[in-house]
Design an enzyme around this catalytic site. Structure first.
Site, mmCIF file in Angstrom:
data_model
loop_
_atom_site.group_PDB
_atom_site.id
_atom_site.type_symbol
_atom_site.label_atom_id
_atom_site.label_comp_id
_atom_site.label_asym_id
_atom_site.label_seq_id
_atom_site.Cartn_x
_atom_site.Cartn_y
_atom_site.Cartn_z
ATOM 1 N N GLU A 66 67.602 15.006 85.796
ATOM 2 C CA GLU A 66 68.716 15.657 85.104
ATOM 3 C C GLU A 66 69.474 16.617 86.020
ATOM 4 O O GLU A 66 68.883 17.242 86.902
ATOM 5 C CB GLU A 66 68.164 16.473 83.922
ATOM 6 C CG GLU A 66 67.455 15.612 82.903
ATOM 7 C CD GLU A 66 66.589 16.414 81.932
ATOM 8 O OE1 GLU A 66 66.566 16.061 80.749
ATOM 9 O OE2 GLU A 66 65.949 17.386 82.356
ATOM 10 N N THR A 211 53.112 20.574 75.990
ATOM 11 C CA THR A 211 52.467 19.345 76.434
ATOM 12 C C THR A 211 53.521 18.444 77.081
ATOM 13 O O THR A 211 54.721 18.668 76.923
ATOM 14 C CB THR A 211 51.832 18.604 75.251
ATOM 15 O OG1 THR A 211 52.862 18.189 74.351
ATOM 16 C CG2 THR A 211 50.845 19.495 74.505
ATOM 17 N N GLY A 236 59.012 19.364 73.853
ATOM 18 C CA GLY A 236 59.903 18.325 73.326
ATOM 19 C C GLY A 236 61.297 18.597 73.849
ATOM 20 O O GLY A 236 62.023 19.427 73.308
ATOM 21 N N ASP A 237 61.666 17.931 74.941
ATOM 22 C CA ASP A 237 62.913 18.324 75.609
ATOM 23 C C ASP A 237 63.663 17.129 76.181
ATOM 24 O O ASP A 237 64.363 17.250 77.179
ATOM 25 C CB ASP A 237 62.607 19.352 76.715
ATOM 26 C CG ASP A 237 61.652 18.797 77.766
ATOM 27 O OD1 ASP A 237 61.164 17.664 77.593
ATOM 28 O OD2 ASP A 237 61.415 19.489 78.771
ATOM 29 N N VAL A 303 64.716 23.545 74.805
ATOM 30 C CA VAL A 303 64.864 22.385 75.697
ATOM 31 C C VAL A 303 65.191 22.822 77.123
ATOM 32 O O VAL A 303 65.018 22.055 78.069
ATOM 33 C CB VAL A 303 65.954 21.392 75.198
ATOM 34 C CG1 VAL A 303 65.511 20.702 73.924
ATOM 35 C CG2 VAL A 303 67.300 22.065 75.013
HETATM 36 P P1 NAD Z 1 52.000 19.418 82.942
HETATM 37 O O1 NAD Z 1 51.956 17.944 83.047
HETATM 38 O O2 NAD Z 1 51.623 20.231 84.123
HETATM 39 O O3 NAD Z 1 51.081 19.883 81.708
HETATM 40 C C1 NAD Z 1 51.100 19.268 80.465
HETATM 41 C C2 NAD Z 1 49.737 19.400 79.831
HETATM 42 O O4 NAD Z 1 49.802 18.873 78.490
HETATM 43 C C3 NAD Z 1 48.631 18.611 80.566
HETATM 44 O O5 NAD Z 1 47.589 19.483 80.940
HETATM 45 C C4 NAD Z 1 48.182 17.576 79.520
HETATM 46 O O6 NAD Z 1 46.797 17.284 79.588
HETATM 47 C C5 NAD Z 1 48.542 18.275 78.229
HETATM 48 N N1 NAD Z 1 48.685 17.393 77.076
HETATM 49 C C6 NAD Z 1 49.294 16.187 77.001
HETATM 50 N N2 NAD Z 1 49.196 15.679 75.757
HETATM 51 C C7 NAD Z 1 48.503 16.592 75.031
HETATM 52 C C8 NAD Z 1 48.081 16.644 73.675
HETATM 53 N N3 NAD Z 1 48.327 15.649 72.821
HETATM 54 N N4 NAD Z 1 47.400 17.729 73.246
HETATM 55 C C9 NAD Z 1 47.127 18.753 74.103
HETATM 56 N N5 NAD Z 1 47.490 18.757 75.399
HETATM 57 C C10 NAD Z 1 48.176 17.687 75.863
HETATM 58 O O7 NAD Z 1 53.484 19.770 82.465
HETATM 59 P P2 NAD Z 1 54.217 21.196 82.533
HETATM 60 O O8 NAD Z 1 54.972 21.343 83.815
HETATM 61 O O9 NAD Z 1 53.275 22.283 82.129
HETATM 62 O O10 NAD Z 1 55.314 20.994 81.398
HETATM 63 C C11 NAD Z 1 54.927 20.962 80.044
HETATM 64 C C12 NAD Z 1 56.090 20.491 79.198
HETATM 65 O O11 NAD Z 1 57.105 21.487 79.192
HETATM 66 C C13 NAD Z 1 56.758 19.213 79.721
HETATM 67 O O12 NAD Z 1 56.953 18.335 78.624
HETATM 68 C C14 NAD Z 1 58.081 19.675 80.276
HETATM 69 O O13 NAD Z 1 59.078 18.706 80.164
HETATM 70 C C15 NAD Z 1 58.355 20.877 79.396
HETATM 71 N N6 NAD Z 1 59.250 21.876 79.979
HETATM 72 C C16 NAD Z 1 60.189 22.404 79.151
HETATM 73 C C17 NAD Z 1 61.030 23.382 79.628
HETATM 74 C C18 NAD Z 1 62.030 24.002 78.697
HETATM 75 O O14 NAD Z 1 62.895 24.750 79.150
HETATM 76 N N7 NAD Z 1 61.945 23.774 77.413
HETATM 77 C C19 NAD Z 1 60.955 23.805 80.968
HETATM 78 C C20 NAD Z 1 59.952 23.260 81.773
HETATM 79 C C21 NAD Z 1 59.100 22.295 81.274
#
Ligand code: NAD
Length: 349
Positions: A66, A211, A236-237, A303
């Site tokens: 993105e 997650t 959820g993004d 998001v």
């Molecule tokens: P990551 O992959 O490092 O960590 C995600 C974790 O979620 C993993 O440890 C995984 O085992 C766990 N997981 C997956 N499914 C699960 C479930 N059903 N129940 C419990 N745990 C579960 O990812 P991250 O860098 O920490 O990012 C996390 C999320 O945040 C991503 O989806 C990312 O897109 C989102 N994010 C959003 C923003 C925002 O501004 N809203 C910014 C950055 C990241």
């Protein structure tokens, strides 16, 4: 532009990952989160002065790449960011990012920086700014479901800005929870590793879901969420990627960054296109109400919006001036005679 050296007018400060880590340690993580939070709050309060557009995504089955641009007429910024939930299986980060800030008057870049760490900081700072606004009074306990790369930053920002002193952790992968718990041991917060999501949210005032799975997931089911909590849903993004059961959305007052983007990417992609949402900038400027009762469930359908990155980029630009924590980068071809680009090339031969 930062004055690198008068003779190097076209060099662009570049903040590497190493420099970013040094900057965070130099400033202190709590102070940097608070500093970025302050820039984000100020920018949300002048929301109408920004040029805004939903981010431009290139989607595949495994992830998304993105671009997130915005401008306030003086500065222009953009971030490149991906989200590839399966990356961790191959030893790669789910999310990596870099970004650029430019001077609108000349169009010249004034900062190029890593933004993987900076995204974690700005996302956590935004979550905390919003929780400070919407969480129940006296919130002290938070749950984090999903204990990956973002999780410790989320906890630390909630401690620094909201006053959280207990964090309850759950992840489907116990190794992620163990990592997160170990990383947070040095803080004064009580850390509780839980065996289920239900356990984790027990007694929590703030529930953060972070997650990563490119699916309509149900990290929180309707019966898990009691009255009066604040949900900070950051995972959820992306189209086809949500974390909450739809029924929770119908019981919640939903707050969003930029509706045009959140309706495509957020939890509310599950709802009708005209389902009412409240824009956070309007709460911050007093034009809309935040939490109105103790029993209300407030939901930040996060998001991640370009203005948060713009705030973080400007914060870093302002901080590195004094620290010199950057490399001068030869990024721009800038001949002495601006029309003699070809001559500059010939002379180099
Ligand atoms: P990551 O992959 O490092 O960590 C995600 C974790 O979620 C993993 O440890 C995984 O085992 C766990 N997981 C997956 N499914 C699960 C479930 N059903 N129940 C419990 N745990 C579960 O990812 P991250 O860098 O920490 O990012 C996390 C999320 O945040 C991503 O989806 C990312 O897109 C989102 N994010 C959003 C923003 C925002 O501004 N809203 C910014 C950055 C990241």
């Amino acid at each position: 532009m930062i004055n690198l050296n008068p003779s190097d007018k076209a060099l662009v400060p570049f903040v590497s990952v190493d420099h970013m880590m040094k900057l965070i340690h130099h400033i202190g993580l709590h102070d940097m989160l608070k500093g970025i939070a302050g820039y984000i709050e100020n920018d949300f309060k002048r929301w109408e002065s920004f040029d805004k557009t939903p981010r431009i995504g290139s989607h595949t089955d495994d992830g998304v790449m993105e671009l997130m641009p915005t401008s306030d007429g003086l500065d222009y910024g953009f971030k490149y960011v991906n989200c590839h939930p399966k990356n961790t299986e191959h030893g790669l980060q789910t999310v990596v990012a870099f970004g650029l800030l430019a001077d609108v008057a000349s169009g010249y870049p004034v900062l190029l920086t890593e933004m993987t760490l900076l995204t974690a900081l700005r996302t956590a700072a935004t979550s905390a700014v919003v929780a400070k606004l919407l969480a129940p009074k006296g919130a002290r306990v938070m749950a984090i479901i999903g204990n990956g790369a973002q999780s410790e930053f989320q906890a630390t920002a909630m401690q620094a800005i909201v006053g959280i002193d207990e964090v309850r952790l759950y992840d489907i992968d116990p190794a992620a929870t163990a990592k997160c718990a170990a990383n947070l041991q040095g803080t004064s917060m009580k850390i509780v590793a839980c065996k289920t999501g239900q356990d984790a949210i027990e007694g929590a005032h703030i529930i953060t879901t972070c997650t990563a799975d490119k699916a309509y997931a149900t990290i929180l089911t309707d019966n898990m969420v009691g009255a009066g909590v604040h949900i900070n849903a950051i995972g959820g993004d992306c189209p086809g990627k949500t974390e909450l059961a739809e029924a929770i959305l119908h019981r919640s007052t939903i707050f969003v960054e930029y509706p045009e983007q959140t309706r495509i990417e957020g939890e509310i992609q599950q709802l009708a296109a005209d389902h009412p949402v409240t824009e956070l900038w309007q709460v911050m400027t007093g034009q809309a109400k935040g939490r109105t009762s103790e029993a209300q469930i407030t939901l930040f359908d996060s998001v991640g919006f370009a203005i948060e990155d713009f705030s973080a980029l400007r914060y870093v630009r302002d901080q590195i001036k004094a620290t010199k924590l950057f490399h001068p980068l030869d990024l721009l071809a800038d001949p002495e005679d601006p029309r003699d680009l070809f001559g500059m090339l010939q002379r180099a031969g």
